[in-house]
Scaffold this motif. Structure first.
Motif, PDB file in Angstrom:
ATOM      1  N   ALA A   1      13.051  -1.165  -6.670  1.00  0.00           N
ATOM      2  CA  ALA A   1      13.649  -2.426  -6.239  1.00  0.00           C
ATOM      3  C   ALA A   1      15.148  -2.393  -6.484  1.00  0.00           C
ATOM      4  CB  ALA A   1      13.019  -3.609  -6.970  1.00  0.00           C
ATOM      5  N   ALA A   2      15.860  -3.088  -5.609  1.00  0.00           N
ATOM      6  CA  ALA A   2      17.302  -3.261  -5.774  1.00  0.00           C
ATOM      7  C   ALA A   2      17.579  -4.734  -5.559  1.00  0.00           C
ATOM      8  CB  ALA A   2      18.070  -2.423  -4.767  1.00  0.00           C
ATOM      9  N   ILE A   3      18.106  -5.397  -6.577  1.00  0.00           N
ATOM     10  CA  ILE A   3      18.317  -6.839  -6.496  1.00  0.00           C
ATOM     11  C   ILE A   3      19.750  -7.183  -6.863  1.00  0.00           C
ATOM     12  CG2 ILE A   3      15.876  -7.376  -6.902  1.00  0.00           C
ATOM     13  CD1 ILE A   3      16.474  -7.959  -9.779  1.00  0.00           C
ATOM     14  N   ASP A   4      20.330  -8.053  -6.060  1.00  0.00           N
ATOM     15  CA  ASP A   4      21.697  -8.497  -6.288  1.00  0.00           C
ATOM     16  C   ASP A   4      21.701  -9.884  -6.928  1.00  0.00           C
ATOM     17  OD1 ASP A   4      24.545  -8.270  -6.016  1.00  0.00           O
ATOM     18  OD2 ASP A   4      24.462  -9.654  -4.315  1.00  0.00           O
ATOM     19  N   VAL A   5      20.509 -10.399  -7.213  1.00  0.00           N
ATOM     20  CA  VAL A   5      20.375 -11.778  -7.680  1.00  0.00           C
ATOM     21  C   VAL A   5      19.252 -11.848  -8.712  1.00  0.00           C
ATOM     22  CG1 VAL A   5      21.266 -12.925  -5.605  1.00  0.00           C
ATOM     23  CG2 VAL A   5      18.899 -12.169  -5.649  1.00  0.00           C
TER      24      VAL A   5
ATOM     25  N   THR B   1       0.819  -1.220   0.000  1.00  0.00           N
ATOM     26  CA  THR B   1       0.000   0.000   0.000  1.00  0.00           C
ATOM     27  C   THR B   1       0.850   1.266   0.000  1.00  0.00           C
ATOM     28  OG1 THR B   1      -0.051  -0.046   2.411  1.00  0.00           O
ATOM     29  CG2 THR B   1      -1.905  -1.083   1.258  1.00  0.00           C
ATOM     30  N   LYS B   2       2.128   1.156   0.359  1.00  0.00           N
ATOM     31  CA  LYS B   2       2.950   2.355   0.558  1.00  0.00           C
ATOM     32  C   LYS B   2       4.046   2.478  -0.490  1.00  0.00           C
ATOM     33  CE  LYS B   2       2.268   1.777   5.544  1.00  0.00           C
ATOM     34  NZ  LYS B   2       1.556   2.977   6.001  1.00  0.00           N
ATOM     35  N   GLN B   3       3.835   1.887  -1.664  1.00  0.00           N
ATOM     36  CA  GLN B   3       4.871   1.912  -2.708  1.00  0.00           C
ATOM     37  C   GLN B   3       6.263   1.632  -2.128  1.00  0.00           C
ATOM     38  OE1 GLN B   3       4.040   5.794  -4.710  1.00  0.00           O
ATOM     39  NE2 GLN B   3       3.661   4.485  -6.475  1.00  0.00           N
ATOM     40  N   PRO B   4       6.404   0.503  -1.454  1.00  0.00           N
ATOM     41  CA  PRO B   4       7.685   0.218  -0.801  1.00  0.00           C
ATOM     42  C   PRO B   4       8.807  -0.003  -1.807  1.00  0.00           C
ATOM     43  CG  PRO B   4       6.342  -1.755  -0.849  1.00  0.00           C
ATOM     44  CD  PRO B   4       5.458  -0.635  -1.346  1.00  0.00           C
ATOM     45  N   VAL B   5      10.049   0.160  -1.316  1.00  0.00           N
ATOM     46  CA  VAL B   5      11.176  -0.345  -2.082  1.00  0.00           C
ATOM     47  C   VAL B   5      11.445  -1.771  -1.593  1.00  0.00           C
ATOM     48  CG1 VAL B   5      12.164   1.927  -2.532  1.00  0.00           C
ATOM     49  CG2 VAL B   5      12.962   0.634  -0.559  1.00  0.00           C
ATOM     50  N   PHE B   6      11.810  -2.620  -2.546  1.00  0.00           N
ATOM     51  CA  PHE B   6      12.013  -4.044  -2.256  1.00  0.00           C
ATOM     52  C   PHE B   6      13.469  -4.398  -2.541  1.00  0.00           C
ATOM     53  CE2 PHE B   6      12.121  -8.438  -3.998  1.00  0.00           C
ATOM     54  CZ  PHE B   6      11.788  -9.110  -2.818  1.00  0.00           C
ATOM     55  N   ILE B   7      14.121  -5.032  -1.566  1.00  0.00           N
ATOM     56  CA  ILE B   7      15.535  -5.360  -1.703  1.00  0.00           C
ATOM     57  C   ILE B   7      15.700  -6.878  -1.651  1.00  0.00           C
ATOM     58  CG2 ILE B   7      17.868  -4.873  -0.804  1.00  0.00           C
ATOM     59  CD1 ILE B   7      16.249  -2.303  -1.307  1.00  0.00           C
ATOM     60  N   ASN B   8      16.428  -7.451  -2.605  1.00  0.00           N
ATOM     61  CA  ASN B   8      16.716  -8.886  -2.563  1.00  0.00           C
ATOM     62  C   ASN B   8      18.214  -9.127  -2.715  1.00  0.00           C
ATOM     63  OD1 ASN B   8      16.753 -11.653  -2.620  1.00  0.00           O
ATOM     64  ND2 ASN B   8      15.662 -11.869  -4.572  1.00  0.00           N
ATOM     65  N   THR B   9      18.847  -9.504  -1.603  1.00  0.00           N
ATOM     66  CA  THR B   9      20.250  -9.918  -1.658  1.00  0.00           C
ATOM     67  C   THR B   9      20.363 -11.409  -1.338  1.00  0.00           C
ATOM     68  OG1 THR B   9      20.550  -9.229   0.649  1.00  0.00           O
ATOM     69  CG2 THR B   9      21.197  -7.653  -1.033  1.00  0.00           C
ATOM     70  N   SER B  10      19.216 -12.157  -1.401  1.00  0.00           N
ATOM     71  CA  SER B  10      19.240 -13.587  -1.061  1.00  0.00           C
ATOM     72  C   SER B  10      19.484 -14.434  -2.302  1.00  0.00           C
ATOM     73  CB  SER B  10      17.935 -13.977  -0.374  1.00  0.00           C
ATOM     74  OG  SER B  10      17.815 -13.309   0.859  1.00  0.00           O
ATOM     75  N   ARG B  11      18.403 -14.872  -2.947  1.00  0.00           N
ATOM     76  CA  ARG B  11      18.530 -15.661  -4.168  1.00  0.00           C
ATOM     77  C   ARG B  11      17.436 -15.248  -5.146  1.00  0.00           C
ATOM     78  NH1 ARG B  11      22.400 -19.812  -5.059  1.00  0.00           N
ATOM     79  NH2 ARG B  11      23.865 -19.477  -3.349  1.00  0.00           N
ATOM     80  N   GLY B  12      17.775 -15.241  -6.400  1.00  0.00           N
ATOM     81  CA  GLY B  12      16.829 -14.841  -7.436  1.00  0.00           C
ATOM     82  C   GLY B  12      15.610 -15.739  -7.517  1.00  0.00           C
ATOM     83  N   GLN B  13      15.820 -17.042  -7.264  1.00  0.00           N
ATOM     84  CA  GLN B  13      14.729 -18.004  -7.400  1.00  0.00           C
ATOM     85  C   GLN B  13      13.618 -17.793  -6.368  1.00  0.00           C
ATOM     86  OE1 GLN B  13      17.957 -18.658  -7.087  1.00  0.00           O
ATOM     87  NE2 GLN B  13      18.664 -20.261  -8.496  1.00  0.00           N
TER      88      GLN B  13
END
Lengths: 317, 317
Positions: A257-261, A226-238
């Protein structure tokens, strides 16, 4: 004499090479860039990282396998078929299920903060603008972490470190953890991942790669934001349905979004639709799985896994 | 009716506009982009940021000055000649010498961490590489904050917040502060700025802009560095001798730098040698003074300074 190959030798710990040599190993760096198949045929111990796959087919095709130990200084080792290795009498030494050894390994947790701040402060376009000779702060008004609601999915080794960082920055931290884990009283517990997406402005994912977690993040939870969050993934793409993430970004349900995977890293597709999106939108940033990839953390993990090896061999003698 | 002009209205706090209106002010946003001179002639109150200079010459040239208050929600107000303003019966309301009001304003402290991490983790080239369709983590092996020696120059409002962030990240923090300020026991005290450069791997500057601090950082301390530290400046450009910093970078005495400020920001020179260097070296990153520039922090400072105004006027009635 036991022969050791450092399969991916870039910046490998000199201290570990010295230790192995002292213990009577003959250490080679893979300067000729031989294949993993050739390595398995020629060396009794192999140090490897995340760069190649080892599966049953590859092992079955080897002429004869000399390798008895594969050392992988990582927690996620889904690129290596453990069952197939055991069938061929190869023992894997990794950090899978041994996270207590990694309390001083912070590279991935620090990258989580790096990516969050890079996104919130529009660092990339701000730097580009200055490089082009323009000085205009008003184009890059960002957001603070202080006072923001931050949702942490997974309170294991990394989730707990990252929660602590966000707490120090003055964020209001909410944690979802499916296992019965006690939380410090200054963190709120979320009852579900849906809850995390409903309530938070920054959301970061820290769960293990395992069958039951595949595509854990998908439109059923992303679209609840609801709050247009930013989403961060430094775990696994799958762990994330990439098509659903793209739709959520395009519809501005997810603010950034910021993704390392990504899903496919070995055999990376340069035409991955997320890459195409990132080329035209500053609210998606992608780094090439550099989470654990600092010289400091790599050296420490190489040292710790070598100690594990030496302990194991000592006990076997 | 008192007339108010929001001289730089981008993202200005709607809450403040409502408050002013309730208190009988007639608020205008500078949509026609009138000059500061015209603003001084036409409005009794002006809210401004850092975008224009006000000096004695400008004030003397005005036909008649209606302005009685200039509100600047910032601590550094060297772009406004205070003496000249007082001569013209204009009262300045800012955060200069009122830092106790700003304890919840964290934007600059957070940017300090953003820039440090961006530099240490090679975030800019890593993102560029992925955008171009390459997935190769080995090109961007970075460094951790954890375990690093971090030198903080200045332990005021920002220096103390930033010290605390680095401490939480597991760095070993050393502080130089010329004033008699007590430090928490987990921070080491440095005896001089030279000491800071001799000992640390990350060095960050948090001192006020004042005459005695101009070019505080110059070759006499920069060239003492022994550990190729990264140097962060989110304070003021005038505190650093830019030519000396460039030499220290070129000679690899300083390993990298991230600066949010330069010597000349009003009348920015796109040919500044640091900008030229940043265009060819990934170990220097420059942002356009976005330190305090978040929507959250801006709104809070606009609200706090408006409360200061209302208190002042109430007392005068």
């Amino acid at each position: 004499m036991k022969t050791v190959l450092i399969f991916e030798p870039l910046d490998f710990s000199a201290k570990v090479i010295a230790t192995l040599t002292e213990h009577g190993f003959e250490v080679s760096l893979n300067k000729d860039n031989i294949s993993i198949r050739e390595a398995l045929e020629k060396y009794s111990l192999i140090y490897m990282r995340l760069g190649v796959k080892i599966d049953a087919k590859l092992l079955d095709e080897c002429n004869s396998i000399k390798c008895r130990f594969i050392l992988i200084p990582a927690t996620g080792i889904d690129h290596v078929d453990e069952q197939a290795c055991y069938k061929h009498q190869i023992q894997i030494i990794s950090f899978k299920n041994k996270k207590e050894l990694l309390k001083d390994i912070r590279a991935t947790a620090e990258l989580t903060m790096a990516l969050t701040l890079t996104l919130l402060r529009n660092i990339i376009p701000a730097i580009e603008s200055t490089k082009s000779g323009i000085w205009n702060r008003d184009l890059f008004r960002g957001r603070d972490i202080f006072g923001k609601k931050v949702g942490i999915i997974g309170y294991g080794r990394l989730g707990s470190i990252v929660s602590n960082y966000f707490h120090t920055f003055g964020a209001i931290v909410q944690v979802y953890e499916k296992n019965a884990v006690e939380l410090p009283s200054h963190f709120e517990r979320a009852s579900s991942i849906n809850d995390i997406f409903l309530n938070n402005e920054i959301i970061t994912l820290h769960v293990d790669y395992q069958e039951s977690n595949i595509q854990l993040i998908n439109s059923s939870n992303l679209m609840l934001a609801t709050k247009q969050p930013v989403f961060i993934n430094t775990s696994r793409g799958q762990l994330v349905n990439e098509a659903d993430l793209l739709v959520a970004l395009e519809n501005k349900v997810i603010g950034g979004a910021a993704i390392d995977v990504v899903n496919e890293e070995l055999g990376f597709n340069p035409k991955n639709p997320l890459v195409a999106y990132a080329n035209h939108h500053s609210n998606l940033i992608i780094t090439p799985h550099i989470g654990g990839c600092t010289i400091d953390s790599s050296h420490k993990t190489e040292e710790i896994i070598t100690n594990e090896l030496l302990d194991l061999i000592k006990n076997e003698v």
